[in-house]
Design a protein around this motif. Structure first.
Motif, PDB file in Angstrom:
ATOM      1  N   PRO A   1       0.854  -1.089   0.073  1.00 45.72           N
ATOM      2  CA  PRO A   1       0.047   0.148  -0.044  1.00 45.72           C
ATOM      3  C   PRO A   1       0.791   1.201  -0.062  1.00 45.72           C
ATOM      4  CG  PRO A   1       0.033  -0.974   2.078  1.00 45.72           C
ATOM      5  CD  PRO A   1       0.685  -2.017   1.337  1.00 45.72           C
ATOM      6  N   VAL A   2       0.404   2.342  -0.556  1.00 44.60           N
ATOM      7  CA  VAL A   2       1.015   3.629  -0.704  1.00 44.60           C
ATOM      8  C   VAL A   2       0.067   4.762  -0.161  1.00 44.60           C
ATOM      9  CG1 VAL A   2       2.549   2.826  -2.577  1.00 44.60           C
ATOM     10  CG2 VAL A   2       0.378   3.989  -3.058  1.00 44.60           C
ATOM     11  N   LEU A   3       0.967   5.654   0.246  1.00 37.32           N
ATOM     12  CA  LEU A   3       0.104   6.849   0.919  1.00 37.32           C
ATOM     13  C   LEU A   3       0.009   7.633  -0.203  1.00 37.32           C
ATOM     14  CD1 LEU A   3       2.118   7.465   3.972  1.00 37.32           C
ATOM     15  CD2 LEU A   3      -0.086   6.646   4.104  1.00 37.32           C
ATOM     16  N   PRO A   4      -1.178   8.441  -0.205  1.00 34.15           N
ATOM     17  CA  PRO A   4      -1.526   9.402  -1.346  1.00 34.15           C
ATOM     18  C   PRO A   4      -0.805  10.778  -1.486  1.00 34.15           C
ATOM     19  CG  PRO A   4      -3.264   9.679   0.445  1.00 34.15           C
ATOM     20  CD  PRO A   4      -2.223   8.674   0.912  1.00 34.15           C
ATOM     21  N   THR A   5       0.632  10.459  -1.122  1.00 34.67           N
ATOM     22  CA  THR A   5       1.463  11.808  -1.007  1.00 34.67           C
ATOM     23  C   THR A   5       1.559  12.343  -2.528  1.00 34.67           C
ATOM     24  OG1 THR A   5       3.323  10.159  -1.322  1.00 34.67           O
ATOM     25  CG2 THR A   5       2.868  10.926   0.742  1.00 34.67           C
ATOM     26  N   SER A   6       1.278  11.637  -3.591  1.00 35.64           N
ATOM     27  CA  SER A   6       1.562  12.250  -4.909  1.00 35.64           C
ATOM     28  C   SER A   6       0.399  12.949  -5.389  1.00 35.64           C
ATOM     29  CB  SER A   6       1.645  11.216  -6.034  1.00 35.64           C
ATOM     30  OG  SER A   6       0.600  10.301  -5.950  1.00 35.64           O
ATOM     31  N   LEU A   7      -0.659  13.128  -4.571  1.00 33.95           N
ATOM     32  CA  LEU A   7      -1.880  13.934  -5.002  1.00 33.95           C
ATOM     33  C   LEU A   7      -1.665  15.502  -4.437  1.00 33.95           C
ATOM     34  CD1 LEU A   7      -4.794  11.491  -3.839  1.00 33.95           C
ATOM     35  CD2 LEU A   7      -3.635  11.783  -6.098  1.00 33.95           C
ATOM     36  N   GLU A   8      -2.222  16.285  -5.365  1.00 37.80           N
ATOM     37  CA  GLU A   8      -2.303  17.571  -4.909  1.00 37.80           C
ATOM     38  C   GLU A   8      -3.088  17.949  -3.740  1.00 37.80           C
ATOM     39  OE1 GLU A   8      -0.740  20.105  -6.229  1.00 37.80           O
ATOM     40  OE2 GLU A   8       0.025  18.865  -8.204  1.00 37.80           O
ATOM     41  N   SER A   9      -2.661  19.016  -2.913  1.00 36.29           N
ATOM     42  CA  SER A   9      -3.298  19.176  -1.625  1.00 36.29           C
ATOM     43  C   SER A   9      -4.927  19.372  -1.785  1.00 36.29           C
ATOM     44  CB  SER A   9      -2.643  20.457  -0.899  1.00 36.29           C
ATOM     45  OG  SER A   9      -2.889  21.389  -1.740  1.00 36.29           O
ATOM     46  N   HIS A  10      -5.192  20.319  -2.935  1.00 34.53           N
ATOM     47  CA  HIS A  10      -6.485  20.363  -3.111  1.00 34.53           C
ATOM     48  C   HIS A  10      -7.518  19.085  -3.388  1.00 34.53           C
ATOM     49  CE1 HIS A  10      -6.596  20.242  -7.459  1.00 34.53           C
ATOM     50  NE2 HIS A  10      -5.476  20.645  -7.452  1.00 34.53           N
ATOM     51  N   ALA A  11      -6.725  18.249  -4.105  1.00 35.73           N
ATOM     52  CA  ALA A  11      -7.452  17.166  -4.456  1.00 35.73           C
ATOM     53  C   ALA A  11      -7.699  16.213  -3.195  1.00 35.73           C
ATOM     54  CB  ALA A  11      -6.714  16.229  -5.560  1.00 35.73           C
ATOM     55  N   MET A  12      -6.932  16.141  -2.363  1.00 37.64           N
ATOM     56  CA  MET A  12      -6.681  15.419  -1.205  1.00 37.64           C
ATOM     57  C   MET A  12      -7.933  16.016  -0.232  1.00 37.64           C
ATOM     58  SD  MET A  12      -5.441  12.748   0.017  1.00 37.64           S
ATOM     59  CE  MET A  12      -6.530  12.091   1.035  1.00 37.64           C
TER      60      MET A  12
END
Length: 496
Positions: free
Chosen positions: A354-365
């Motif tokens: 599993p991977v953390l969603p660190t690649s996502l833009e903050s606004h998307a998160m």
């Protein structure tokens, strides 16, 4: 499991192997959950190997911590195992597994005595003996309790039993930092202690529904309240204990009294508005008498397990009891499994990490978190509205459709914002689990074409002896989506 040579080298602290090429740690025993079942089990197996206790929040944050009433056990000479068994089976609408019931009721007293030896402090009467309360569905006083905070006291004692060096690297804080919202329960012990239910016209109604009145099992009481609310168009009924001496009320229910005062309600002088609430999962992962499952090395105990004890409705205060009994029963089989197993480092490659969603833009998160929060509320509303106390086939099918639509919409929202199937986050994982549980509950309800215990369906309002058997849902019988798809199948490229 780790190699036997490692298992032999033990001390008072947790030992584990760590892969030098990654952050992977290997333990002899991994315990998921820090409630009474997990902690009681961990205390025992820690004598035989390294243990990791995994909990998603503070160690105290578990269902055990919110259990108010107590632990049911035969500890009075006038009581008997047979009587406790009979009460359990009657409350469970004769769907209980009799062998499981006998095991739990027989072993329960010793498990309670072990808790006391560990350091749990329960209430005693003027005679110096344990004060045994009575709750709905019980024919005798057999509830061992710590005022109205029994779960909290058991959790405290079990956590304290761990030496600080025997805990995970971060340690276990003793006090939770967050408060659970909208989850204040009024223990069934209030009814057991003489509490009376009234409608808003101050008419006592339980004798109209059951000769046991307020001491009827919880499924009967919940349906009776539901009927009163619908007939009268009211939002709540009243639970009154104020006819009892003030000192007795405050001694038996200090936590409830204090919590109610926060909202301007004095239970020593006025009734409390109450409604039925979703409280406990009677079903779960099917388990045998040692807590074993059909997955080698996986043992379950507590609310996650379906042992056959509760049948179609749980008897009050049998939940902590079941957790204690099966946590203890799973110990030796687990040790045996560990000692004859060897470490296969390559087994973990079957699962994509599993991977953390660190690649996502903050606004998307932020959008994902907000959408997940609103989706959770919507799912809860669907379950309460369509899968509540009184059910019907048409409403269950409506719920099935609505849940499927809601799940699909939520998944599409996430994937449009670059969420990947193997990404994990607390809220997303909880949402996936909630969808899975909701579908299991609806599938189980549709499969039972009779009314039994807490499952009451208008299309089939009567008991059917031919249908007196447990409902088993196999994974292949559910329509799988990303939310309920097994991770190793995703890793293998199975279609969503």
């Amino acid at each position: 499991p780790v190699p036997k040579s490692i298992s032999a080298a033990r001390s008072a602290r947790i030992l584990c192997l760590q892969d030098s090429n990654s952050n992977t740690k290997y333990f002899d025993f991994v315990v998921v959950g820090s409630g009474v079942a997990g902690l009681r089990y961990a205390l025992e197996v820690s004598k035989h190997g390294s243990v990791a206790i995994i909990t998603k929040a503070e160690p105290h944050e578990s269902n055990t911590n919110y259990a108010q009433g107590g632990v049911s056990a035969v500890l009075c000479p006038s009581d008997s195992v047979e009587s406790h068994m009979q009460d359990t089976i009657v409350a469970g609408a004769y769907l209980c597994d009799e062998e499981t019931v006998r095991v739990v009721c027989t072993e329960g007293p010793d498990r309670v005595k072990e808790l006391i030896a560990i350091g749990a402090s329960f209430d005693h009467g003027d005679d110096g003996k344990l004060h045994l309360a009575r709750e709905g569905g019980h024919s005798h006083n057999r509830i061992v309790h710590a005022a109205d905070m029994t779960g909290r006291e058991i959790e405290r004692a079990l956590l304290k039993a761990f030496h600080p060096t025997a805990l995970a690297d971060e340690g276990l804080p003793i006090k939770p930092t967050n408060r659970r919202e909208n989850a204040f329960l009024i223990t069934e012990a209030v009814r057991g202690d003489g509490g009376i239910l009234y409608n808003q016209s101050m008419q006592r109604f339980m004798p109209l529904y059951d000769e046991r009145a307020e001491l009827a099992p919880r499924d009967v009481v919940a349906r009776s309240i539901d009927d009163q609310l619908k007939k009268r168009g009211e939002k709540y009924v009243l639970l009154d204990i104020s006819h009892k001496p003030r000192e007795q009320i405050l001694a038996h229910f200090p936590n409830i009294a204090a919590e109610c005062l926060r909202y301007g309600l004095d239970i020593t002088s006025s009734p409390v508005p109450v409604v039925p609430a979703a409280h406990y999962m009677c079903g779960g992962i099917r388990a045998g008498l040692q807590g074993e499952t059909n997955v080698k090395g996986l043992y379950v105990a507590g609310e996650v397990a379906c042992t056959g004890l509760h049948g179609a409705n749980r008897l009050a205060s049998n939940s902590l009891l079941e957790a204690l009994v099966f946590a203890r029963r799973a110990v030796q089989p687990s040790i045996d499994h560990m000692t004859r197993s060897s470490l296969d480092i390559h087994a973990s490659t079957m699962w994509t990490r599993p991977v953390l969603p660190t690649s996502l833009e903050s606004h998307a998160m932020q959008e994902i978190l907000f959408r997940t929060k609103t989706t959770r509320v919507e799912l809860q509303s669907i379950m309460w509205e369509y899968v509540g106390i009184v059910r019907s086939t048409s409403r269950l099918k409506t719920a099935e459709w609505k849940i499927g639509e809601l799940e699909a919409e939520w998944e599409e929202f996430l994937f449009r914002r670059e969420w990947k199937p193997m990404m994990v986050g607390l809220q997303a994982c909880e949402m996936k689990n909630l969808f899975c549980c909701a579908k299991l509950v609806v599938s189980s309800a549709l499969a039972r074409q009779e009314s039994r215990g807490l499952h009451y369906i208008e299309d089939f309002p009567f008991l059917e002896e031919s249908k007196r058997k447990p409902t088993i849902i196999f994974p292949t019988s559910l329509k799988l989506t990303w939310s309920s798809q097994q991770a190793h199948k995703l890793a293998a490229g199975a279609p969503l």
